[in-house]
Motif scaffolding. Structure first.
Motif, PDB file in Angstrom:
ATOM      1  N   HIS A  58    -119.354  -6.682  24.507  1.00  0.00           N
ATOM      2  CA  HIS A  58    -117.896  -6.581  24.418  1.00  0.00           C
ATOM      3  C   HIS A  58    -117.459  -5.138  24.685  1.00  0.00           C
ATOM      4  O   HIS A  58    -118.247  -4.198  24.534  1.00  0.00           O
ATOM      5  N   LEU A 103    -116.305  -8.260  14.297  1.00  0.00           N
ATOM      6  CA  LEU A 103    -115.608  -7.932  15.544  1.00  0.00           C
ATOM      7  C   LEU A 103    -114.245  -8.610  15.537  1.00  0.00           C
ATOM      8  O   LEU A 103    -114.099  -9.735  15.051  1.00  0.00           O
ATOM      9  N   VAL A 109    -114.382  -2.944  16.173  1.00  0.00           N
ATOM     10  CA  VAL A 109    -115.410  -3.280  15.193  1.00  0.00           C
ATOM     11  C   VAL A 109    -114.886  -2.921  13.811  1.00  0.00           C
ATOM     12  O   VAL A 109    -114.342  -1.827  13.598  1.00  0.00           O
ATOM     13  N   VAL A 117    -123.158  -6.087  16.825  1.00  0.00           N
ATOM     14  CA  VAL A 117    -121.918  -6.875  16.811  1.00  0.00           C
ATOM     15  C   VAL A 117    -121.104  -6.635  18.079  1.00  0.00           C
ATOM     16  O   VAL A 117    -120.492  -7.561  18.627  1.00  0.00           O
ATOM     17  N   ALA A 118    -121.084  -5.397  18.554  1.00  0.00           N
ATOM     18  CA  ALA A 118    -120.273  -5.065  19.729  1.00  0.00           C
ATOM     19  C   ALA A 118    -120.963  -5.402  21.043  1.00  0.00           C
ATOM     20  O   ALA A 118    -120.331  -5.319  22.104  1.00  0.00           O
ATOM     21  N   ARG A 175    -112.087  -5.148  22.161  1.00  0.00           N
ATOM     22  CA  ARG A 175    -112.399  -5.503  20.782  1.00  0.00           C
ATOM     23  C   ARG A 175    -112.476  -4.240  19.926  1.00  0.00           C
ATOM     24  O   ARG A 175    -112.698  -3.137  20.424  1.00  0.00           O
ATOM     25  N   ALA A 188    -115.793  -2.451  23.152  1.00  0.00           N
ATOM     26  CA  ALA A 188    -115.312  -1.952  21.868  1.00  0.00           C
ATOM     27  C   ALA A 188    -114.524  -0.662  22.086  1.00  0.00           C
ATOM     28  O   ALA A 188    -115.027   0.289  22.686  1.00  0.00           O
TER      29      ALA A 188
END
Length: 395
Positions: A141, A104, A91, A137-138, A89, A143
């Motif tokens: 995941h 994301l 950001v 947000v990350a 992912r 990132a």
């Protein structure tokens, strides 16, 4: 002793070159999710063995997944390639004059899980808030890059110099400090430029060879897009359309110049015409005035009409300079375009030979989320480049 012998690894250029085909494959899947192996081989002129090797590598790094494609006619069955749902992912960060948003995105570029808040323009507190939001947000995941849209010119060293925020040269590099393992690259771009990139990729300017994107927020910004790529100028600071001298020469802009176009068409210009003090939040103030004008407030409608005409005439000037296929408007410019008199002012300011078929002026498809989508694209462009893939490979 050579560097490769000292480290036991390939020289940097050789390592990057090993990922060039992988980067080309990811670019095609980004353009056309569900692309089959057969079509991919045709587009990139690759052998079946090369496709198999590259797709296997990209599945192993988590970028792609495969599904059996429907059989069409004769020939061997093939598979379609899609972004892996649990893959890497990026950001995306959109720092605006009064607030910020963080989301994301995967390889498909769709921004999800967006969070946001207002800020007080203090660079230290803003940086801390963004770092915390990026971490939130990350969370959970992988990132691999961060893209940040800033409401200001961005220098080659990545420093943000935002006159409207009273920032001289702010380094936002620490917003990625919470990510890892290893350093996660940050790519910073001007918000109007990145919103234009989003419109060129998947919005109102998609497919246009030459397009201009303009947006009114606090001031006016934009970008010239050539075959979908922003023209950044010799020093990366092109696109400051708001500082063209299309405004009142008696008014001094925060940039230091007089007669800038941006303060003529944003909330500060509306306040001046309505006899109000300079608003602390010009963007929200302008939104309120546009709403009042639409609701029948005569004074607000008059102020909006003057701003709309100033915007329209300036757009005609930009058309004369760039000869674009299309002009796309974002931010508050969309509301000004809807004002009575905009079309007449635009066509009236065009050279006579352009009036029968004026360059279309369209609303942005991505609306207020344009810069956020552009920030995601900026991060993905790096993460899926040969250099970005080599950085994360550990080879």
């Amino acid at each position: 002793m050579s560097a490769s012998t000292e480290t036991g690894r390939e020289p940097g250029r050789a390592r990057v070159d090993r990922w060039r085909t992988s980067a080309e494959v990811l670019a095609e899947v980004r353009r056309t999710p569900g692309l089959t192996r057969v079509e991919l081989a045709r587009r990139l002129a690759l052998s079946s063995a090369s496709v198999t090797e590259t797709v296997t590598r990209l599945r192993g790094t988590g970028w792609l997944c495969e599904h059996r494609a429907p059989v069409q006619g004769r020939g061997r069955p093939t598979t379609s390639l899609d972004p892996a749902p649990d893959g890497p992912r990026v950001v995306a960060v959109d720092l605006r004059h009064e607030d910020w948003r963080v989301g994301l995105a995967g390889l498909d570029g769709e921004v999800t899980g967006v969070v946001g808040a207002r800020h007080d323009r203090d660079p230290a507190r803003v940086t801390t808030a963004l770092r915390d939001a990026v971490a939130t947000v990350a969370g959970g995941h992988r990132a691999v890059a961060v893209g940040l849209a800033a409401p200001a010119p961005v220098s080659a060293d990545g420093l943000v110099r935002a006159t409207e925020l009273a920032w001289e040269a702010v380094d936002l590099g620490s917003v990625t400090a919470c990510l890892g393992p290893g350093p996660v690259p940050l790519r910073v771009g001007n918000d109007a430029t990145l919103a234009g990139v989003a419109e060129a990729r998947t919005g109102a300017a998609a497919g246009a060879a030459t397009a201009v994107y303009l947006t009114v927020e606090v001031g006016l910004g934009g970008t010239l897009l050539l075959d979908g790529l922003p023209h950044l100028g010799a020093h990366g600071a092109a696109g400051e359309y708001g500082h063209l001298p299309f405004g009142d020469p008696a008014q001094r802009c925060a940039c230091g110049a007089t007669g800038c176009w941006g303060p003529e068409v944003d909330g500060r210009g509306l306040a001046r015409r309505l006899g109000d003090p300079v608003p602390d939040d010009p963007r929200s103030y302008a939104g309120d005035v546009l709403a009042r004008a639409a609701g029948g407030d005569a004074a607000a409608a008059d102020a909006v009409g003057v701003a709309a005409a100033a915007l329209a005439r300036g757009i005609a000037g930009v058309v004369h300079v760039h000869d674009p296929d299309v002009v796309v408007l974002g931010g508050l410019a969309r509301g000004l375009r809807a004002a009575p008199g905009f079309d007449d002012a635009y066509v009236g300011a065009l050279m006579a030979f352009r009036r029968d078929h004026p360059v279309p002026v369209l609303d942005a498809v991505h609306g207020d989320a344009g810069a956020l989508h552009g920030a995601a694209a900026l991060a993905l462009d790096h993460a899926t480049s040969p250099e970005g893939l080599a950085e994360r490979s550990g080879e």
